[in-house]
Design a protein around this motif. Structure first.
Motif, short mmCIF file in Angstrom:
data_model
loop_
_atom_site.label_atom_id
_atom_site.label_comp_id
_atom_site.label_asym_id
_atom_site.label_seq_id
_atom_site.Cartn_x
_atom_site.Cartn_y
_atom_site.Cartn_z
N ALA A 1 0.88 -1.09 -0.09
CA ALA A 1 0.08 -0.18 0.02
C ALA A 1 0.76 1.41 -0.05
N VAL A 2 0.17 2.25 -0.33
CA VAL A 2 1.03 3.53 0.19
C VAL A 2 0.80 3.94 1.62
N TYR A 3 1.82 4.15 2.34
CA TYR A 3 1.53 4.39 3.89
C TYR A 3 1.69 6.12 3.98
N TYR A 4 0.76 6.64 4.78
CA TYR A 4 0.78 8.08 5.03
C TYR A 4 1.08 8.14 6.56
N GLN B 1 3.39 13.06 2.42
CA GLN B 1 3.13 12.92 0.99
C GLN B 1 2.72 11.28 0.60
N GLY B 2 3.09 10.56 1.41
CA GLY B 2 2.96 8.99 1.32
C GLY B 2 4.33 8.44 0.82
N THR B 3 4.31 7.18 1.20
CA THR B 3 5.43 6.32 0.76
C THR B 3 5.01 5.11 0.42
N GLN B 4 5.53 4.40 -0.67
CA GLN B 4 4.90 3.14 -1.44
C GLN B 4 5.77 2.16 -0.65
N VAL B 5 4.96 1.10 -0.04
CA VAL B 5 5.44 -0.20 0.34
C VAL B 5 4.97 -1.32 -0.32
N THR B 6 5.76 -2.14 -1.13
CA THR B 6 5.33 -3.17 -1.64
C THR B 6 6.24 -4.49 -1.58
N VAL B 7 5.33 -5.69 -1.19
CA VAL B 7 5.68 -6.87 -0.46
C VAL B 7 5.40 -7.85 -1.55
N SER B 8 6.49 -8.41 -2.11
CA SER B 8 6.38 -9.56 -3.18
C SER B 8 6.24 -10.91 -2.40
N SER B 9 5.76 -11.78 -3.06
CA SER B 9 5.34 -12.90 -2.54
C SER B 9 6.50 -14.14 -2.84
#
Length: 120
Positions: A91-94, A112-120
């Motif tokens: 998600a984008v974390y704010y 401003q939000g920061t992207q967190v991406t978790v790959s499987s």
């Protein structure tokens, strides 16, 4: 002018960890509650964790036991340590903070939000 600047997002494999930081700057008298929200694509923004000035914390059920929120009042900074990350944490974390610019004026501010991406 008050600003919240986030850092620490990125791409991580499932089971990994990330630490987000959010620093408030500008005309600040004091900061009450601080917290982290997240918004995944096509979903509503949701509260992840919050912390009062005294350090009382609150977590979403989905992150309890995996995420830890903390703050450094001297640095006007809130942190989110995220462990055992899952793909559904993507998600984008704010960050959010209730900031008093003076003794009689307060407002809620967002980063401003920061992207967190978790790959499987």
């Amino acid at each position: 002018q008050v600003q919240l600047v986030e850092s620490g997002g990125g791409l991580v494999q499932a089971g990994g960890s990330l630490r987000l930081s959010c620093a408030a700057s500008g005309s600040i008298f004091s900061i009450n509650g601080m917290g982290w929200y997240r918004q995944a694509p096509e979903k509503q923004r949701e509260l992840v964790a919050s912390i009062t000035r005294r350090g009382n914390t609150n977590y979403a059920d989905s992150v309890k036991g995996r995420f830890t929120v903390s703050r450094d009042n001297a640095k006007n900074t809130v942190y989110l340590q995220m462990n055992s990350l899952k793909p559904e944490d993507t998600a984008v974390y704010y960050c959010n903070a209730l900031i008093w610019a003076t003794t009689f004026s307060s407002a809620a501010y967002w980063g401003q939000g920061t992207q967190v991406t978790v790959s499987s």
